[in-house]
Design an enzyme around this catalytic site. Structure first.
Site, PDB file in Angstrom:
ATOM      1  N   VAL B  14     -14.922 -13.009  18.544  1.00 31.27           N
ATOM      2  CA  VAL B  14     -13.646 -13.047  17.828  1.00 31.27           C
ATOM      3  C   VAL B  14     -13.612 -14.194  16.823  1.00 31.27           C
ATOM      4  CG1 VAL B  14     -11.146 -13.140  18.058  1.00 31.27           C
ATOM      5  CG2 VAL B  14     -12.497 -12.017  19.821  1.00 31.27           C
ATOM      6  N   GLY B 187     -22.621  -2.349  25.565  1.00 28.93           N
ATOM      7  CA  GLY B 187     -21.868  -3.587  25.409  1.00 28.93           C
ATOM      8  C   GLY B 187     -20.378  -3.426  25.666  1.00 28.93           C
ATOM      9  N   ASP B 201      -8.136  -7.094  34.571  1.00 27.57           N
ATOM     10  CA  ASP B 201      -7.906  -7.322  33.145  1.00 27.57           C
ATOM     11  C   ASP B 201      -6.663  -6.555  32.683  1.00 27.57           C
ATOM     12  OD1 ASP B 201      -9.179  -8.013  30.302  1.00 27.57           O
ATOM     13  OD2 ASP B 201      -8.565  -5.908  30.263  1.00 27.57           O
ATOM     14  N   LYS B 205      -2.827  -7.939  31.181  1.00 27.40           N
ATOM     15  CA  LYS B 205      -2.166  -7.451  29.971  1.00 27.40           C
ATOM     16  C   LYS B 205      -0.779  -6.882  30.293  1.00 27.40           C
ATOM     17  CE  LYS B 205      -6.589  -6.673  27.742  1.00 27.40           C
ATOM     18  NZ  LYS B 205      -7.743  -5.729  27.704  1.00 27.40           N
TER      19      LYS B 205
END
Lengths: 427, 427
Positions: B14, B187, B201, B205
């Site tokens: 990022v 990936g 995860d 969120k």
């Protein structure tokens, strides 16, 4: 708590929705803005008409001057429609220092730049989130979330009436006239549906989207517009066999840094998210160079969805008033726009033909294609009756000029008619 | 033009994307903000590591103090990951008056309120659009466009890894292990995929989405979390026969003004837009009392999509700096949150059983259902081999308590095993 007084111009579906939401969600809005928002005055055309919304405590009048001359009113919501009168009223209101929120897409598509300039001169806000795709917050999202990106394409199902009709045709195998009638009965289509079914309404929305996404001003004359009134049920069925839904799609696309905007029936591969947008819903698919494809989906019209977009504008203005930051353009991205050259605009096409059933016909079609250097991707032939067959084909990418050549060459052949030719979105 | 200097903490995927976009779209960003944004300093862990992004003119260091003590730097982007260290750094940076942008969902889900308060005290902005659903601008959209509405439910496919795995299983009929392996090769999944595949995860969120949509703070302990590692390919096939896709969905729902948040495999009717979200893409479906259903779809991760969300935050901070309006909370909607009572949370369920093929089995299952006052919607029986059959059923709405009773009653039966039980989203 300090009060911010609001005026409303017009009390149709959206106006009533604004009154309703503002009353129902008063506390939440106050907790966010730190202000109490109060509807003080509503201007209507017909004072005698009965309204199905509670107007207790609201001053109802038929005089626009009751808004213009009221120093207490800071924000005016224009939901009366029309272009000329609304423009005149908004100009007078802006000159009187009122912030304006409007859902009037025809007005903004035609006079948006001029009104934005006047608003700026008066340190006023001019917002119009509800003018495109009713309940979907697409304009503010483009401004806030694509500022650092370079948008390369915006595709939208931005007219609920036509999407309802196309969905009915596709799902229930009814023809255009039947589907239109059912849309009218349900209130999704006007008694005179021309503006919707001929793509004009969608084109106005694409003008506004193009301005936000590319910073470029285009007019209705720059847009290639085709409606859905001549879409044949048989083509919808054939397209589905080939793996596509036909929908009325507006496309604004950057080609070699020039812009091409079109509205028309388009074949969308069934596994793409746009193909799944059903009935009166809208969706806008934004492709950014960095972010890739994102889609925003929701109700394109309706009292409360559209009123909610108006309310988000009211809250944005209120925050600006509190912070002393009014007078910025809704969209401050602006650059010179050039129209794409005809040869640059290439798509695969779907072409549908009515062919007299006799030997040598396919050879003639192939000769036409070869003569304009176009090539087939796929051909499908089905019998219509003893004498005629329907031949549908999808082509490889070609320019509009090539498409026109093909169509006029086929028109010269005996016994072969072109029924339709539509763009095909790539897989 | 005045310059605003930016520091970056971390130069992974990022961070590199932020450097790239800021350089590529410098002009557009300047034309919108009226400022030149310059990356002055990047703090990395390993100075020796080779970077595949052009760092000409950027000061690369491994000392956090080079950001904290540099009075010229106004904005710091934290994309280093981890919770404890990142928190300590961000606190020091906020206390030094730096505005913070972070993509660190674990940190924000755990310490968001605390950090937001510290930011406010220092008149600093703290934005984290990229922390949820990468390239989809969902947080700012909730803040700006649902302020006047009352959100009643947020449903999201917010983890790209699991959605990729579920899509592969569904489309290519490979089992979980094979799909996971292909995700790792591409990936899309980490070597240790636990955090993604067990739903952690997604739960982080959902904590952030719940805060924005409902103004309520929940913790990981409040959320019912189930991952996808035990989803059987056979159930995906059976569900499809019944007209559903199984996906890992986070649901935050208001029930009698109390909140229920869950993450788990869920059956989605095939004609719903969420069901069409494929591979690593994300989507968030927001239901507002006024606006109805809207969906926001796009890439959930990736260098440029996520960096684009960071950039939209940088531009928001820059506008606030120019206007002198920094220090407001990213989300200023806050109210007391109560957890929904177990009996209030009702769904139809999909239950999958492995049943020894002998007379009277269906009677036993029916007796169990009757004993907890639950009822079937549909039952489908298919043979596994000579001795066993798979029975899958969808039920009418029932509470979790009822579901648990059914499962434990069936567990007591000989020759019938519960393989799975998942929520079914209504049509």
């Amino acid at each position: 708590m300090q009060v911010i007084n609001i005026g409303i111009l017009g009390l149709g579906t959206v106006g009533s929705g604004v009154v309703r939401i503002l009353r129902d969600h008063q506390n939440k809005i106050s907790s966010i803005t730190g202000r109490k928002l109060v509807i003080k005055t509503v201007v209507v055309h017909d004072l005698a008409k009965k309204r199905n919304v509670d107007l207790t405590g609201i001053n109802v009048t038929d005089k626009i001057d009751d808004l213009i001359n009221d120093k207490d009113i800071q924000i005016v919501v224009e939901v009366m429609g029309t272009v000329t009168t609304a423009k005149e009223y908004i100009e007078r209101l802006l000159n009187a220092g009122k912030h304006i929120i409007t859902a009037n897409k025809d007005l903004i598509a035609t006079y948006g730049s001029e009104l934005a300039e006047l608003a700026g001169k008066n340190d006023c806000d001019l917002f119009y989130e509800a003018s495109v795709a009713g309940g979907i917050p697409i304009l503010r999202t483009i401004v806030n979330s694509f500022a650092a990106d370079r948008i390369v394409e915006v595709k939208g199902i931005v007219n609920g009436t036509t999407n309802y009709i196309m969905t009915q045709m596709s799902q229930n195998h009814v023809d255009y006239q039947k589907a239109l009638k059912s849309a009218q009965e349900l209130g999704f289509a006007e008694p005179d549906p021309t503006n919707d079914v001929e793509g004009i309404d969608a084109a106005y929305k694409m003008i506004i989207l193009t301005q936000f996404a590319f910073g470029m001003n285009v007019t209705l004359d720059d847009i290639e517009v085709e409606g859905i009134s001549r879409v044949d049920l048989e083509d919808i069925k054939q397209a589905k066999k080939l793996g596509y839904n036909i929908k009325l799609v507006g496309i604004a696309k950057l080609i070699n840094d020039r812009i091409k905007v079109s509205v028309g029936p388009v074949l969308i591969p069934l596994d793409q998210p746009l193909a799944a947008v059903q009935n009166e819903n809208n969706a806008v698919l934004v492709t950014g160079a960095a972010v890739g494809e994102t889609m925003f989906y929701g109700p394109g019209a309706g009292e409360l969805p559209t009123a909610n977009s108006v309310l988000s504008d009211i809250i944005a203005v209120t925050k600006n008033i509190v912070l002393g930051t009014t007078g910025s353009r809704f969209n401050d991205f602006s650059r010179e726009g050039k129209q794409a050259l005809p040869d640059e605009v290439v798509y695969p096409y779907y072409i549908s033909l009515r062919v007299k059933d006799q030997p040598g016909q396919m050879l003639k079609i192939t000769e036409v294609m070869t003569s304009v250097k176009a090539s087939f991707h796929l051909i499908l032939q089905t019998e219509i009756d003893d004498n005629y067959a329907r031949v549908v084909m999808t082509t490889h990418e070609m320019s509009e000029a090539q498409l026109k050549e093909i169509i006029s060459a086929i028109a010269e052949l005996n016994d072969i008619d072109v029924i339709a030719s539509y763009k095909v979105l790539p897989d």
